[in-house]
Motif scaffolding. Structure first.
Motif, PDB file in Angstrom:
ATOM      1  N   GLU A 295      -6.682  10.706  -6.074  1.00  0.00           N
ATOM      2  CA  GLU A 295      -5.312  10.913  -6.561  1.00  0.00           C
ATOM      3  C   GLU A 295      -5.061  10.106  -7.827  1.00  0.00           C
TER       4      GLU A 295
ATOM      5  N   VAL B 181      -5.344   0.729  -3.210  1.00  0.00           N
ATOM      6  CA  VAL B 181      -5.721   1.887  -2.393  1.00  0.00           C
ATOM      7  C   VAL B 181      -6.188   1.488  -0.999  1.00  0.00           C
TER       8      VAL B 181
ATOM      9  N   PHE C 241       3.145   5.094  -1.812  1.00  0.00           N
ATOM     10  CA  PHE C 241       2.002   5.072  -2.737  1.00  0.00           C
ATOM     11  C   PHE C 241       2.110   6.161  -3.800  1.00  0.00           C
ATOM     12  N   ALA C 242       2.303   7.398  -3.380  1.00  0.00           N
ATOM     13  CA  ALA C 242       2.283   8.517  -4.327  1.00  0.00           C
ATOM     14  C   ALA C 242       3.392   8.389  -5.360  1.00  0.00           C
TER      15      ALA C 242
ATOM     16  N   ARG D  80      -7.104   8.407  -1.988  1.00  0.00           N
ATOM     17  CA  ARG D  80      -6.259   7.736  -2.974  1.00  0.00           C
ATOM     18  C   ARG D  80      -6.988   7.545  -4.294  1.00  0.00           C
TER      19      ARG D  80
ATOM     20  N   THR E  86       0.840  -1.202   0.000  1.00  0.00           N
ATOM     21  CA  THR E  86       0.000   0.000   0.000  1.00  0.00           C
ATOM     22  C   THR E  86       0.873   1.249   0.000  1.00  0.00           C
ATOM     23  N   ASP E  87       1.356   1.664   1.193  1.00  0.00           N
ATOM     24  CA  ASP E  87       2.149   2.899   1.287  1.00  0.00           C
ATOM     25  C   ASP E  87       3.298   2.715   2.271  1.00  0.00           C
TER      26      ASP E  87
ATOM     27  N   THR F 232      -8.911   7.467   3.739  1.00  0.00           N
ATOM     28  CA  THR F 232      -7.672   7.399   2.969  1.00  0.00           C
ATOM     29  C   THR F 232      -7.909   6.754   1.616  1.00  0.00           C
TER      30      THR F 232
END
Length: 414
Positions: free
Chosen positions: A230, A217, A189-190, A227, A182-183, A223
């Motif tokens: 985004e 996501v 993540f980004a 996401r 995930t992150d 969140t």
């Protein structure tokens, strides 16, 4: 007037079109008959309890009825008015709630559901379903393909995106995150989103084919919504959600957001086996798939018809249900994944048909000549199948597939 367990058993009852009909497999507790256990299942999952109840004149009877017994299999009909429209957590709190732990049964398994139109129409259903093949990728004559970079966690963002790029160039349609990714600090993540979509664009330019990315996501609901936004802002067509661990309510909220962006949902079923692996207890994958369709996933992992590394299950029957007519609700594209390699493709597609997504991980990245060669082998096997060629004929024409067959043959991994 009192309510007792006997009021929830009526073997002469004929379910109506407005009833939610559930099929359970039960093993009654020692000293209890199947009839007694069935009445308690219907009672506890609707409006009964262990003690006789007194009701007033203004009481609305929302009792379920155990209407059939066939060996260890029982049918229970629930009036649609028992359920809040559009609220899957509430529905499951009834039909798969306390009854899973009641002492009246040693084991109980929710095997199947027949959903009335009143309940189905209260949910959004999928936005795309199997039409993602044509609407996103412009194909309707072959399975779409996906891959997860391996090792599935631990790769840097740059390496993760590069693996996707190599797979795209080899003919794979979709890069997919692992359910565990995930992150994390090693692959935020980004950054992963930006770099992967940039290489996706390069791969599209080089191949002339549409490519996309299933970015995970999964998180708390807010969140996930952030996401989704985004991904949409950066031109992604999909998001991936671990639907069991994220929860049905979270999925439902994500579905509302993705529709605003015209995006598809790829559903991973991680943790499903906690509910469905034991054949005598829990909730079947068939029912989990039904819930997923009502809530609006477009693609769902349903197994490999016994050909991969995971435990066998009714993949074909589940896939047929997901494609069936359900009061006009959009279908779901099945995803076959888990221990597949190119040598298994003919048997897999014989079982599932070509209206599927085929996902290979190790069966691509474990190719002796690397990821791109593994992707070429997969795509060649699929294209050859669609063209009516044997896999050996295709291998004679495609060296990458020949190497894959030399390595794995047609054996099922464990």
């Amino acid at each position: 007037m009192g309510i007792t367990y006997e009021d929830f058993l009526d073997l002469d009852y004929e379910p109506t079109d407005e009833d939610l009909v559930c099929t359970f497999r039960i093993d009654p507790a020692t000293g209890m008959t199947t009839e007694e256990a069935a009445s308690r299942v219907a009672s506890e999952s609707s409006n009964g309890t262990w003690a006789a109840l007194q009701t007033g004149a203004d009481f609305t009877d929302m009792g379920a009825t155990a209407f059939s017994i066939d060996g260890d299999t029982i049918g229970v009909a629930y009036p649609a008015g028992l359920f809040e429209p559009g609220n899957m957590p509430q529905i499951l709190s009834c039909i798969a709630g306390n009854i899973m732990g009641m002492k009246a049964v040693d084991t109980i398994r929710l095997m199947d559901c027949e959903w009335p139109e009143a309940i189905v129409s209260s949910f959004d259903g999928p936005l795309f379903g199997s039409s993602v093949r044509e609407e996103i990728f412009g194909v309707d004559d072959r399975p779409i393909t996906a891959t997860v970079p391996k090792p599935k966690v631990g790769l840097s963002t740059k390496s993760h995106a590069q693996v996707g790029y190599d797979a795209w160039l080899g003919g794979v349609d979709l890069l997919k995150d692992d359910e565990n990714l995930t992150d994390q600090a090693f692959n935020p993540f980004a950054d992963r989103l930006t770099q992967s979509l940039a290489l996706r664009d390069d791969a599209e330019d080089e191949t002339g084919e549409k490519k996309s990315y299933l970015i995970n996501v999964t998180a708390d609901t807010q969140t996930m919504l952030d996401r989704v936004d985004e991904v949409a802002e950066q031109g992604g067509e999909y998001v991936m959600v671990d639907i069991i661990t994220a929860g049905w309510a979270g999925l439902q909220t994500v579905r509302e957001r993705t529709e605003k962006h015209g995006m598809a949902i790829h559903a991973h079923r991680a943790m499903h086996a906690a509910f469905d692996r034991m054949p005598t207890h829990g909730v079947s994958m068939r029912v989990l798939a039904q819930i997923s369709r009502l809530l609006g996933v477009d693609q769902l992992h349903t197994g490999t018809a016994g050909l991969g590394k995971l435990a066998n299950e009714d993949t074909v029957g589940i896939n047929e249900w997901m494609r069936s007519d359900l009061y006009g609700t959009t279908d779901v594209l099945p995803v076959a994944s888990g221990g597949l390699h190119p040598g298994l493709l003919p048997d897999l597609l014989d079982a599932t048909g070509t209206n599927v997504c085929v996902q290979l991980g190790g069966g691509i990245h474990g190719h002796p000549d690397g990821t791109r060669a593994g992707a070429v082998a997969l795509r060649a096997a699929i294209d050859g199948y669609v063209d009516g060629k044997s896999i050996q004929e295709v291998a004679d024409e495609t060296s990458e597939l020949a190497v894959a067959l030399d390595k794995w043959g047609t054996e099922t991994p464990r």
